[in-house]
Design a protein around this motif. Structure first.
Motif, PDB file in Angstrom:
ATOM      1  N   SER A  41      -8.305   6.819  10.394  1.00  8.42           N
ATOM      2  CA  SER A  41      -6.893   7.166  10.160  1.00  8.42           C
ATOM      3  C   SER A  41      -6.307   7.860  11.387  1.00  8.42           C
ATOM      4  O   SER A  41      -5.134   7.662  11.715  1.00  8.42           O
ATOM      5  N   GLN A  81      -2.414   6.204   4.448  1.00 10.91           N
ATOM      6  CA  GLN A  81      -3.438   6.121   3.393  1.00 10.91           C
ATOM      7  C   GLN A  81      -2.852   6.536   2.035  1.00 10.91           C
ATOM      8  O   GLN A  81      -3.207   5.971   1.007  1.00 10.91           O
ATOM      9  N   ASP A 154      -3.377   1.472   6.590  1.00 16.25           N
ATOM     10  CA  ASP A 154      -4.506   2.355   6.304  1.00 16.25           C
ATOM     11  C   ASP A 154      -4.930   2.148   4.846  1.00 16.25           C
ATOM     12  O   ASP A 154      -4.313   2.686   3.931  1.00 16.25           O
ATOM     13  N   GLU A 155      -5.976   1.378   4.669  1.00 21.23           N
ATOM     14  CA  GLU A 155      -6.529   1.065   3.340  1.00 21.23           C
ATOM     15  C   GLU A 155      -5.431   0.614   2.355  1.00 21.23           C
ATOM     16  O   GLU A 155      -5.253   1.225   1.296  1.00 21.23           O
TER      17      GLU A 155
END
Ligand SMILES: Nc1ncnc2c1ncn2[C@@H]1O[C@H](COP(=O)(O)OP(=O)(O)OP(=O)(O)O)[C@@H](O)[C@H]1O
Ligand SMILES: [Mg+2]
Length: 223
Positions: A41, A81, A154-155
């Motif tokens: 991240s 995220q 991010d994810e």
């Protein structure tokens, strides 16, 4: 082309990223893997201009991040995220709100089409009532309003069902293939990494991920 040259990031005495160099061409999807706390991240935040490297250089085409970070933001779509949407607004209101913040004007139908392309059909529903996967789709749709050349995710598919994962995956692939966008994509899902990514960046000393990735036959860049 996105280019990182010897990028290092410290938080006080904690060296999170050390001497990272790689380039990404338009149309490429790059996976980023590594254990919790490896610095994935952090790397994406540097590329999103939210944080600055301690040393090293990042550039995109003729733009240096050092001097042109404000201009760079127009070209970057960043999905953090944590989901960042207005929970009390409907999907439509969210899209219209974020459209007004961008420099690129979009008609309401164009905004709706971005959502529909990911099978996010609940246009009039309040964001709060959407499922986790739908919220992630909305988050991604918001990021695409200003047609960024660089997408940093991010994810984006964590905790969502297989069908939605496939829909988001297909959509991300389309962004790269049809619009020549650069995509950097963090995921812990190795099946997804194998299906979507052209190359993989592996962060961290542990060889665990490298060993798994080797079996996929993907090109691996390790730091
Ligand atoms: N703002 C900050 N200040 C101080 N330390 C930070 C900061 N942000 C991240 N760190 C530290 O940097 C390291 C990497 O964090 P990062 O969030 O990049 O990891 P990650 O690979 O994304 O992990 P995860 O898989 O859990 O999301 C961690 O040790 C974290 O504590
Ligand atoms: Mg992370």
């Amino acid at each position: 082309m996105l280019k990182l040259q010897s990028v290092t990031k410290h938080y006080a005495s904690n060296t999170v990223l050390s001497n990272i160099s790689f380039t990404v061409n338009p149309g490429e999807i790059i996976g980023i893997v590594g254990e919790n706390g490896a610095g994935k991240s952090t790397l994406l935040r540097l590329l999103a201009t939210i944080d600055k490297p301690t040393s090293g250089k990042i550039s995109w085409n003729d733009f240096s991040y050092d001097t042109k970070w404000k201009e760079m933001r127009k070209h970057i779509g960043y999905v953090p995220q944590e989901i960042a949407i207005w929970e009390d607004l409907t999907v439509e209101e969210n899209m219209r709100f974020f459209e007004r913040l961008t420099s690129r004007h979009k008609q309401i139908e164009e905004l709706r089409q971005i959502c529909l392309a990911m099978n996010l059909t609940k246009w009039q529903e309040t964001a709060r009532t959407l499922s986790g996967g739908m919220k992630r789709k909305l988050n991604l749709a918001i990021t695409l309003i200003h047609e960024p050349e660089i997408l940093l995710l991010d994810e984006p598919t964590v905790g969502i069902d297989l069908k939605s994962k496939k829909e988001i995956g297909a959509y991300i692939q389309k962004q790269a293939r049809d619009f020549n966008r650069i995509i950097l994509y963090i995921s812990h899902d190795m099946d997804e990494i194998q299906a979507l990514c052209d190359r993989v960046i592996c962060i961290g000393e542990d060889s665990f991920y490298q060993d798994i990735l080797q079996q996929t036959g993907k090109e691996i860049i390790s730091f």
